[in-house]
Design a protein around this motif. Sequence first.
Motif, PDB file in Angstrom:
ATOM      1  N   SER A  86       0.832  -1.209   0.000  1.00 24.25           N
ATOM      2  CA  SER A  86       0.000   0.000   0.000  1.00 24.25           C
ATOM      3  C   SER A  86       0.863   1.253   0.000  1.00 24.25           C
ATOM      4  O   SER A  86       0.563   2.230  -0.712  1.00 24.25           O
ATOM      5  CB  SER A  86      -0.926   0.000   1.219  1.00 24.25           C
ATOM      6  N   ILE A  87       1.933   1.237   0.769  1.00 24.30           N
ATOM      7  CA  ILE A  87       2.855   2.384   0.795  1.00 24.30           C
ATOM      8  C   ILE A  87       3.513   2.562  -0.575  1.00 24.30           C
ATOM      9  O   ILE A  87       3.655   3.703  -1.063  1.00 24.30           O
ATOM     10  CB  ILE A  87       3.923   2.191   1.886  1.00 24.30           C
ATOM     11  N   CYS A  88       3.913   1.452  -1.192  1.00 24.90           N
ATOM     12  CA  CYS A  88       4.518   1.513  -2.530  1.00 24.90           C
ATOM     13  C   CYS A  88       3.542   2.112  -3.537  1.00 24.90           C
ATOM     14  O   CYS A  88       3.928   2.939  -4.378  1.00 24.90           O
ATOM     15  CB  CYS A  88       4.946   0.120  -2.980  1.00 24.90           C
ATOM     16  N   ILE A  89       2.283   1.706  -3.463  1.00 21.93           N
ATOM     17  CA  ILE A  89       1.280   2.226  -4.388  1.00 21.93           C
ATOM     18  C   ILE A  89       1.117   3.727  -4.217  1.00 21.93           C
ATOM     19  O   ILE A  89       1.065   4.489  -5.193  1.00 21.93           O
ATOM     20  CB  ILE A  89      -0.069   1.508  -4.174  1.00 21.93           C
ATOM     21  N   ILE A  90       1.046   4.178  -2.959  1.00 27.41           N
ATOM     22  CA  ILE A  90       0.883   5.615  -2.696  1.00 27.41           C
ATOM     23  C   ILE A  90       2.085   6.403  -3.200  1.00 27.41           C
ATOM     24  O   ILE A  90       1.934   7.440  -3.881  1.00 27.41           O
ATOM     25  CB  ILE A  90       0.683   5.860  -1.185  1.00 27.41           C
ATOM     26  N   CYS A  91       3.287   5.924  -2.902  1.00 27.82           N
ATOM     27  CA  CYS A  91       4.510   6.630  -3.314  1.00 27.82           C
ATOM     28  C   CYS A  91       4.642   6.687  -4.835  1.00 27.82           C
ATOM     29  O   CYS A  91       4.965   7.738  -5.403  1.00 27.82           O
ATOM     30  CB  CYS A  91       5.732   5.953  -2.704  1.00 27.82           C
ATOM     31  N   LEU A  92       4.396   5.553  -5.504  1.00 31.99           N
ATOM     32  CA  LEU A  92       4.532   5.510  -6.960  1.00 31.99           C
ATOM     33  C   LEU A  92       3.461   6.359  -7.637  1.00 31.99           C
ATOM     34  O   LEU A  92       3.723   6.995  -8.668  1.00 31.99           O
ATOM     35  CB  LEU A  92       4.449   4.066  -7.447  1.00 31.99           C
ATOM     36  N   LEU A  95       4.563   9.885  -7.297  1.00 31.30           N
ATOM     37  CA  LEU A  95       5.693  10.093  -8.192  1.00 31.30           C
ATOM     38  C   LEU A  95       5.224  10.220  -9.635  1.00 31.30           C
ATOM     39  O   LEU A  95       5.716  11.078 -10.390  1.00 31.30           O
ATOM     40  CB  LEU A  95       6.677   8.930  -8.061  1.00 31.30           C
ATOM     41  N   GLN A  96       4.267   9.386 -10.003  1.00 32.76           N
ATOM     42  CA  GLN A  96       3.729   9.416 -11.358  1.00 32.76           C
ATOM     43  C   GLN A  96       3.065  10.754 -11.665  1.00 32.76           C
ATOM     44  O   GLN A  96       3.255  11.333 -12.741  1.00 32.76           O
ATOM     45  CB  GLN A  96       2.711   8.273 -11.519  1.00 32.76           C
ATOM     46  N   ASP A  97       2.306  11.253 -10.710  1.00 32.65           N
ATOM     47  CA  ASP A  97       1.595  12.519 -10.917  1.00 32.65           C
ATOM     48  C   ASP A  97       2.556  13.710 -10.945  1.00 32.65           C
ATOM     49  O   ASP A  97       2.349  14.670 -11.696  1.00 32.65           O
ATOM     50  CB  ASP A  97       0.549  12.727  -9.819  1.00 32.65           C
ATOM     51  N   LYS A 100       4.872  14.030 -14.396  1.00 33.57           N
ATOM     52  CA  LYS A 100       4.168  14.396 -15.630  1.00 33.57           C
ATOM     53  C   LYS A 100       4.921  13.906 -16.859  1.00 33.57           C
ATOM     54  O   LYS A 100       5.206  14.671 -17.801  1.00 33.57           O
ATOM     55  CB  LYS A 100       3.962  15.909 -15.690  1.00 33.57           C
ATOM     56  N   ARG A 101       5.250  12.641 -16.855  1.00 35.41           N
ATOM     57  CA  ARG A 101       6.072  12.070 -17.923  1.00 35.41           C
ATOM     58  C   ARG A 101       5.391  12.103 -19.291  1.00 35.41           C
ATOM     59  O   ARG A 101       6.047  12.322 -20.311  1.00 35.41           O
ATOM     60  CB  ARG A 101       6.465  10.632 -17.564  1.00 35.41           C
ATOM     61  N   GLU A 102       4.085  11.854 -19.320  1.00 37.86           N
ATOM     62  CA  GLU A 102       3.387  11.837 -20.605  1.00 37.86           C
ATOM     63  C   GLU A 102       3.437  13.209 -21.279  1.00 37.86           C
ATOM     64  O   GLU A 102       3.660  13.312 -22.484  1.00 37.86           O
ATOM     65  CB  GLU A 102       1.941  11.393 -20.400  1.00 37.86           C
ATOM     66  N   LYS A 103       3.235  14.261 -20.498  1.00 36.86           N
ATOM     67  CA  LYS A 103       3.264  15.613 -21.050  1.00 36.86           C
ATOM     68  C   LYS A 103       4.672  15.968 -21.542  1.00 36.86           C
ATOM     69  O   LYS A 103       4.832  16.528 -22.637  1.00 36.86           O
ATOM     70  CB  LYS A 103       2.816  16.623 -19.986  1.00 36.86           C
TER      71      LYS A 103
END
Length: 211
Positions: A86-92, A95-97, A100-103
């Motif tokens: 759960s912590i990994c999901i929250i952190c990733l 990080l993803q947001d 903004k890699r797609e932009k």
Amino acid sequence: MSDTNSQLPKSSLEELMISLIKIMARTKRNRFRAAVRLEREHGDITFVITVCSIGVIAFSLVPLFFAENMTATMKSLLGFFNVVLSICIICLTLLQDSKKREKKSELFRRSGLELIGVIHNAKAVLESKGVTEEKYNIIVERYIRVLTNYRVAHEDVDDMINGARFNRNFFKKILHLAWGWTYVSRYRIFFLFFCLLLLGLICYVYNISIV
């Protein structure tokens, strides 16, 4: 620049144009490489988040179906793994947001495509043997305008991977490519290491419970 180039012979202007084309071509390759890297990193993080989410669901369902065969230690271990995932999901996700890699990837691609047009025009001027100070400055201004319009900077690893392909030293080429692809695939490598660690801990606790 104007006063200096006006005193240069035509051959010197052609050499400057050739150097400029090489610089723009290198920048173009790095821009496209950065776009591919960001897309891959985005996909890797999405994959890890998805698998971690599946893991949370699976670890939550295991006690419901195998409660009679599980020891208190195994139940505690599953709870611990659920917290870690759960912590990994929250952190990733954060990080993803934030990245903004797609932009950024789209900006890199657009700048790379515009650089292709600038390079094509520069080569046309060079092949026509009509390199002048004015035409050279126009190409420079267009190149600077592309860099200004797309304020994104590629990382050193992008230049390393592209440069390794032209490196005549075989060992340096392999070393740079290996480090570059390791950096690009770092999320998958981390996920694989985490899965192996998770499997080892489960086997370790399982053996203790049998004994």
